[in-house]
Design a protein around this motif. Structure first.
Motif, PDB file in Angstrom:
ATOM      1  N   ASP A 132       0.868  -1.192   0.000  1.00 23.91           N
ATOM      2  CA  ASP A 132       0.000   0.000   0.000  1.00 23.91           C
ATOM      3  C   ASP A 132       0.897   1.231   0.000  1.00 23.91           C
ATOM      4  N   ILE A 133       0.782   2.034  -1.049  1.00 22.36           N
ATOM      5  CA  ILE A 133       1.629   3.214  -1.224  1.00 22.36           C
ATOM      6  C   ILE A 133       0.820   4.463  -0.883  1.00 22.36           C
ATOM      7  N   ASN A 134       1.274   5.181   0.159  1.00 22.43           N
ATOM      8  CA  ASN A 134       0.625   6.436   0.594  1.00 22.43           C
ATOM      9  C   ASN A 134      -0.889   6.279   0.706  1.00 22.43           C
ATOM     10  N   PRO A 135      -1.367   5.423   1.596  1.00 19.94           N
ATOM     11  CA  PRO A 135      -2.808   5.171   1.672  1.00 19.94           C
ATOM     12  C   PRO A 135      -3.620   6.377   2.137  1.00 19.94           C
ATOM     13  N   ARG A 136      -2.998   7.372   2.765  1.00 18.22           N
ATOM     14  CA  ARG A 136      -3.742   8.549   3.232  1.00 18.22           C
ATOM     15  C   ARG A 136      -3.578   9.738   2.290  1.00 18.22           C
ATOM     16  N   SER A 137      -2.922   9.550   1.147  1.00 16.02           N
ATOM     17  CA  SER A 137      -2.696  10.666   0.237  1.00 16.02           C
ATOM     18  C   SER A 137      -3.903  10.883  -0.664  1.00 16.02           C
ATOM     19  N   ARG A 138      -3.808  11.890  -1.517  1.00 18.25           N
ATOM     20  CA  ARG A 138      -4.897  12.187  -2.444  1.00 18.25           C
ATOM     21  C   ARG A 138      -5.077  11.046  -3.453  1.00 18.25           C
ATOM     22  N   ILE A 139      -3.967  10.417  -3.887  1.00 21.17           N
ATOM     23  CA  ILE A 139      -4.041   9.324  -4.861  1.00 21.17           C
ATOM     24  C   ILE A 139      -3.333   8.109  -4.260  1.00 21.17           C
ATOM     25  N   PRO A 140      -4.026   7.306  -3.469  1.00 23.53           N
ATOM     26  CA  PRO A 140      -3.421   6.098  -2.918  1.00 23.53           C
ATOM     27  C   PRO A 140      -3.319   5.007  -3.981  1.00 23.53           C
ATOM     28  N   VAL A 141      -2.265   4.205  -3.897  1.00 24.73           N
ATOM     29  CA  VAL A 141      -2.023   3.134  -4.863  1.00 24.73           C
ATOM     30  C   VAL A 141      -1.799   1.832  -4.099  1.00 24.73           C
ATOM     31  N   MET A 142      -2.386   0.752  -4.605  1.00 24.87           N
ATOM     32  CA  MET A 142      -2.199  -0.579  -4.029  1.00 24.87           C
ATOM     33  C   MET A 142      -1.718  -1.528  -5.129  1.00 24.87           C
ATOM     34  N   VAL A 143      -0.630  -2.249  -4.861  1.00 26.12           N
ATOM     35  CA  VAL A 143      -0.111  -3.270  -5.775  1.00 26.12           C
ATOM     36  C   VAL A 143      -0.133  -4.598  -5.020  1.00 26.12           C
ATOM     37  N   ARG A 144      -0.752  -5.640  -5.656  1.00 31.88           N
ATOM     38  CA  ARG A 144      -0.982  -6.892  -4.932  1.00 31.88           C
ATOM     39  C   ARG A 144      -0.723  -8.082  -5.854  1.00 31.88           C
ATOM     40  N   SER A 145      -0.145  -9.130  -5.289  1.00 33.22           N
ATOM     41  CA  SER A 145       0.015 -10.388  -6.026  1.00 33.22           C
ATOM     42  C   SER A 145      -0.546 -11.517  -5.171  1.00 33.22           C
ATOM     43  N   GLU A 146      -1.112 -12.521  -5.840  1.00 31.07           N
ATOM     44  CA  GLU A 146      -1.709 -13.666  -5.161  1.00 31.07           C
ATOM     45  C   GLU A 146      -1.279 -14.952  -5.853  1.00 31.07           C
ATOM     46  N   VAL A 147      -1.124 -15.986  -5.058  1.00 27.95           N
ATOM     47  CA  VAL A 147      -0.949 -17.353  -5.554  1.00 27.95           C
ATOM     48  C   VAL A 147      -2.115 -18.161  -4.994  1.00 27.95           C
ATOM     49  N   THR A 148      -2.963 -18.741  -5.860  1.00 27.51           N
ATOM     50  CA  THR A 148      -4.214 -19.331  -5.385  1.00 27.51           C
ATOM     51  C   THR A 148      -4.665 -20.480  -6.273  1.00 27.51           C
ATOM     52  N   ASN A 149      -5.453 -21.377  -5.682  1.00 23.10           N
ATOM     53  CA  ASN A 149      -6.142 -22.407  -6.449  1.00 23.10           C
ATOM     54  C   ASN A 149      -7.657 -22.214  -6.415  1.00 23.10           C
ATOM     55  N   GLN A 150      -8.117 -21.072  -5.931  1.00 22.39           N
ATOM     56  CA  GLN A 150      -9.542 -20.760  -5.929  1.00 22.39           C
ATOM     57  C   GLN A 150     -10.010 -20.512  -7.369  1.00 22.39           C
ATOM     58  N   PRO A 151     -11.287 -20.731  -7.702  1.00 19.06           N
ATOM     59  CA  PRO A 151     -12.405 -21.006  -6.788  1.00 19.06           C
ATOM     60  C   PRO A 151     -12.641 -22.479  -6.507  1.00 19.06           C
ATOM     61  N   ALA A 152     -11.987 -23.385  -7.222  1.00 23.51           N
ATOM     62  CA  ALA A 152     -12.285 -24.811  -7.056  1.00 23.51           C
ATOM     63  C   ALA A 152     -11.089 -25.515  -6.470  1.00 23.51           C
ATOM     64  N   GLY A 153     -10.514 -24.903  -5.450  1.00 17.44           N
ATOM     65  CA  GLY A 153      -9.303 -25.495  -4.892  1.00 17.44           C
ATOM     66  C   GLY A 153      -9.548 -26.769  -4.126  1.00 17.44           C
TER      67      GLY A 153
END
Length: 571
Positions: free
Chosen positions: A484-505
């Protein structure tokens, strides 16, 4: 030293008392023409001075006010000590210890403590002996002997008028003058150099025809040069010229310390500790003027029962020298505890609505998820229980194994969960915290539970990193890495990665779900990865709206895009 040089009074330089010489008549000491005192303080228009009734002054007398001056010559670098007149004062009250005076007219400078007050010395009534002529008179009669065994002492015979005439009317009496000078030297034993200089010059001024004038003035000039050398050496030394040490203060109140140093100081450091602590905390002092340095002790370091501190001056080579107190013998200020009103603790509440769609197989409709969550949380602080809250969610998706979907072309299996959860965050310190979530929900064929656990590195109020995972019954597993980059700023940015076997894991079987279609995939879903970027815009400080885009896949050919959004409101 400037105050000492300028504050020496004329009383210290009074003529020595009459000499004891059996061969010459007694010469009375020449009293100083003025009295020098000092200004103790001011109150409104009144000036408080240390003139008293013992000095022979009275209400209505006018006195002079002088300002002492100490400068360094810009060429010779010698210290110049002098004073100049700034006002005339009129005494309005005279007491046993102090007097009150007021300026006559407009002063050249406002009176200040340390200024020199010069008053005329009252003329003393001449004694009978002093009033008698000392030349041209017969010797006094000899007193009769008190007893035959105690003859009367011989009387000194003054020079004859003829001898005085030979020396001229203005010539001094050598014997009497020698006795006066010798007596002056005796009275100056142990006196300061400045006192000697002033006394020699005053004698030369009062006795211009004396044969001792030249040698006294040469001696005064030599002593002045010695004083100048001492002053110059003292000016180069790192010492404290002025430092007011407060005797007491109140706890948790900022305390400003200001010190004036002499010599060539590159800086200063204030070392402070609370009573009972072993080590000091350093506070660099800011230069606020020539040779003036200041630092403020913060409220959290001003604690009862007392604080201990000392000042170090920093030399040109970077070495520090204690100049006021030391680590072993610090200065102290008593700190008194007083009750402080506690401000109500801020409780920030956040409400969030999130929706996210992810396709894993080129928009074919056989491997995708759609999740929507609504949540609220309340933030309490930085350390300890940082926040707690809860929410609900709806998870829907279809999927199966890649072989069932892409090779055997079986229908995807539907997966769904409607759940609620509670979540809390515990701050180990302001930059490390643990986030835990417990979940419970309903599936088409019963209930299921789940959990999340994350570690946050950094404050949730600033850029931070979250690492964790999720287990969701009947749906599958998910590993999460989020920045989460500068979550309280005027333009907050979130970068996220996931490793998953959903939805039929989690695989299925006819025994578990008799409603399964034999043409549906019952194998567990394969592991895939997701990359998510979310960019928000804060229209007003409490309200933020964000859009997210993602791309996910299980293989290069089994992949697809995603889209989502979020709304957040704080108060």
């Amino acid at each position: 030293m400037a105050v000492v040089l300028c504050a020496l009074t004329a009383d210290a330089f009074a003529d020595a008392s009459a000499p004891q010489n059996s061969d010459a008549p007694a010469a009375p000491a020449a009293p100083a023409a003025t009295i020098e005192r000092h200004v103790l303080g001011t109150e409104d228009s009144d000036v408080i001075v240390d003139l008293t009734v013992k000095d022979g002054v009275k209400a209505g007398d006018d006195v002079e006010l002088w300002r002492p001056l100490r400068l360094v010559h810009p060429v010779t670098h010698k210290v110049v000590v002098d004073r100049y007149r700034i006002a005339t004062l009129r005494l309005v009250q005279v007491h046993d210890a102090i007097s009150l005076a007021r300026p006559v007219g407009t002063p050249l400078r406002p009176p200040a403590p340390g200024d020199i007050v010069v008053a005329p010395r009252p003329a003393a009534a001449p004694s009978a002996v002093a009033a008698m002529p000392t030349s041209g008179l017969p010797a006094p009669a000899t007193a009769p002997a008190a007893a035959p065994s105690s003859p009367a002492p011989a009387q000194s015979v003054p020079p004859a008028p003829a001898a005085l005439a030979e020396r001229g009317p203005s010539a001094p009496n050598p014997d009497a003058e020698a006795a006066v000078v010798a007596s002056m030297f005796n009275h100056l034993l142990g006196a300061s150099l400045i006192k000697r200089i002033r006394r020699y010059e005053l004698y030369a001024q009062d006795h211009p025809n004396s044969p001792y004038v030249r040698v006294l003035l040469e001696e005064a000039a030599a002593l002045r040069e010695l004083v100048s050398l001492r002053e110059h050496a003292e000016a180069d030394a790192l010492t404290v010229r002025h430092f007011d040490v407060p005797e007491q203060t109140l706890d948790r109140v900022p305390l400003m310390m200001t010190v004036e140093l002499s010599g060539q100081a590159e800086g200063a450091v204030l070392q402070v500790r609370v009573a009972g602590e072993r080590t000091y905390r350093a506070f660099p002092m800011t230069q606020i003027g020539p040779k003036y340095f200041s630092a403020t002790i913060p409220p959290d370091r001003v604690l009862a029962p007392r604080i201990e501190y000392f000042v170090e001056a920093v030399r040109e080579d970077g070495a520090s020298v204690p100049v006021a107190g030391s680590a072993d013998a610090p200065l102290t200020t008593a700190v008194h505890h007083v009750p402080h009103p506690e401000l109500p603790t801020s409780r920030e509440t956040t409400v969030t609505l999130l929706t996210d769609y992810a396709d894993y197989n080129r928009l074919r409709g056989n491997d995708h998820t759609w999740q929507t969550e609504g949540a609220f949380s309340m933030r309490l602080g930085d350390v300890g229980v940082r926040s707690f809250g809860g929410g609900f969610g709806v998870y829907r998706g279809v999927g199966g194994s890649i072989d069932d979907l892409d090779t055997l072309h079986l229908q995807p299996r539907s997966v769904g969960l409607t759940y609620g959860y509670v979540e809390g965050e515990f701050g180990i310190n302001p930059t490390i915290s643990l986030i835990a979530r417990a979940m419970l929900g309903l599936r088409d064929i019963g209930t299921a539970g789940g959990a999340q656990l994350h570690v946050r590195i950094g404050s949730d109020l600033a850029t931070n990193l979250r690492i964790g995972g999720e287990v969701l019954g009947g749906v599958g597993l998910r590993g999460i890495l989020e920045l989460d980059i500068n979550p309280r700023s005027r333009i907050p940015v979130m970068v996220r990665s996931e490793v998953t076997n959903q939805p039929a894991g989690s695989g299925a079987s006819l025994a578990q779900d008799p409603n399964l279609n034999p043409n549906e995939s019952i194998a567990a879903g394969d592991v895939g990865v997701r990359g998510i970027v979310q960019v928000g815009y804060r229209f007003v400080p409490p309200l933020m709206v964000a859009l997210r885009a993602s791309y996910q896949g299980r293989t290069i050919s089994h992949a697809g895009p995603g889209l989502g959004g979020a709304v957040e409101y704080r108060w």
